[in-house]
Design an enzyme around this catalytic site. Sequence first.
Site, short mmCIF file in Angstrom:
data_model
loop_
_atom_site.label_atom_id
_atom_site.label_comp_id
_atom_site.label_asym_id
_atom_site.label_seq_id
_atom_site.Cartn_x
_atom_site.Cartn_y
_atom_site.Cartn_z
N HIS A 192 7.98 -2.81 -1.08
CA HIS A 192 6.74 -2.23 -1.61
C HIS A 192 6.86 -2.21 -3.12
O HIS A 192 7.82 -1.66 -3.67
CB HIS A 192 6.51 -0.82 -1.07
CG HIS A 192 5.23 -0.21 -1.62
ND1 HIS A 192 4.00 -0.41 -1.02
CD2 HIS A 192 5.00 0.53 -2.72
CE1 HIS A 192 3.08 0.21 -1.71
NE2 HIS A 192 3.64 0.79 -2.75
N CYS A 193 5.89 -2.79 -3.79
CA CYS A 193 5.93 -2.91 -5.26
C CYS A 193 4.89 -1.99 -5.89
O CYS A 193 3.69 -2.17 -5.68
CB CYS A 193 5.67 -4.36 -5.67
SG CYS A 193 5.73 -4.62 -7.46
#
Length: 399
Positions: A185-186
């Site tokens: 997850h960025c």
Amino acid sequence: MMSIKQVGVAIALFSLLIFVVLFGQTPACRKGPVGILSRFIRFKIPDLLIRTDAICTGGRLSKYLEILFDYLINQNHPVILMLYLVLLVGSETLFIYKSWSNLPTIHKAFALCSSLAPIFFTFKAVLSSSSTITPRNHRQKMHSYPYDHVLYHPGQICRTCNFLKPARSKHCSICNVCVAKHDHHCVWIMNCVGQNNISHFLCMLLSLSLLLTYGAYLAYTLLSKQLQQRASGHLDRGPGNKHWSTGLSWSHYAAHWIWALGQDFRIGGIGLLALLTAPLAWSMFLYHIYLVWAGTTTNESSKWSEWKEYIEEGLVYKWVGATASAFAGSKDPETEPTVDWPIYSAQRLFRSEDGRPPGTLTDAGGTSASWNRVRGLYEIENLYDLGFWDNLDDVFWPT
């Protein structure tokens, strides 16, 4: 007002902090100095602040900071994305506006293209939702990758989404969805990097790296031109075709650059920012290219790191002598559908609790085989590593 030297030091320290926090948790850095420093920043410093706050305010400040920290880290919010875009677009606008009249035509074209590319690919990565697994595309995602029976096993159900987990997928607690070929997850794109947007993410990192490098080069060229003009007009340094730095000591060379940066802070400051943050962007890009080369993801590299630790403890055994048809009769097509994949592996691993191997295993054909202790990761096949070019093909043209 901060001096150029103070600004440079602040940018360098901020870049180092981001590098340590981002890479300190990766398997390659976890046990080294970067990992130690990362744990100190993430655990020791907050613990010290909490103890200090408990003495000074009775812990009231810590409660508010905990709420803020939970929002920034564990919630899907646009704050970091907005800060990133404001910094990116603002720096590009200021730099181009100030330097436009001094740029040759070819550099004007390059400047516009290199400035727009990171913004374009950022929005492509942000807006992509095709990696999300839904009841509508679940069957398709189940046929994307085979289960390797090492990192991923058939028959596991996501308790939140209430369907079978496809191979290489993971449920993201922040997005609250299952993501196909989940990488990570960025927070920079407010989205998960997965099967159908990792190509946009890689292009974003590459274009950003090129932009920062090119911006630093343009700033150097423009400021060096000013220094050359200053040297020609005010210094007696021999023939006029000599470079302005000829014959200067390192201290005088640095002093001239500090003067140049101070003369035009919009070009000098932004160029300095680009110079000091370019290594961070290149590190991120090259790390993900390495993952492509290895046929793995950020999520899977953590899983491989766990297997490596078990192997070093002498707890992992591999079934020797398996054939491609060994388990053909034992597969349940509902939980483990047949996938059109270039390679097949029938390896089975066993993690022992006490270091002793399991008993003899018999495959579907009635053939018995023994277990051998695994000495290193090199003895384990990575079913998803097809070679660099095929791995890259899977990134840009996923099934």
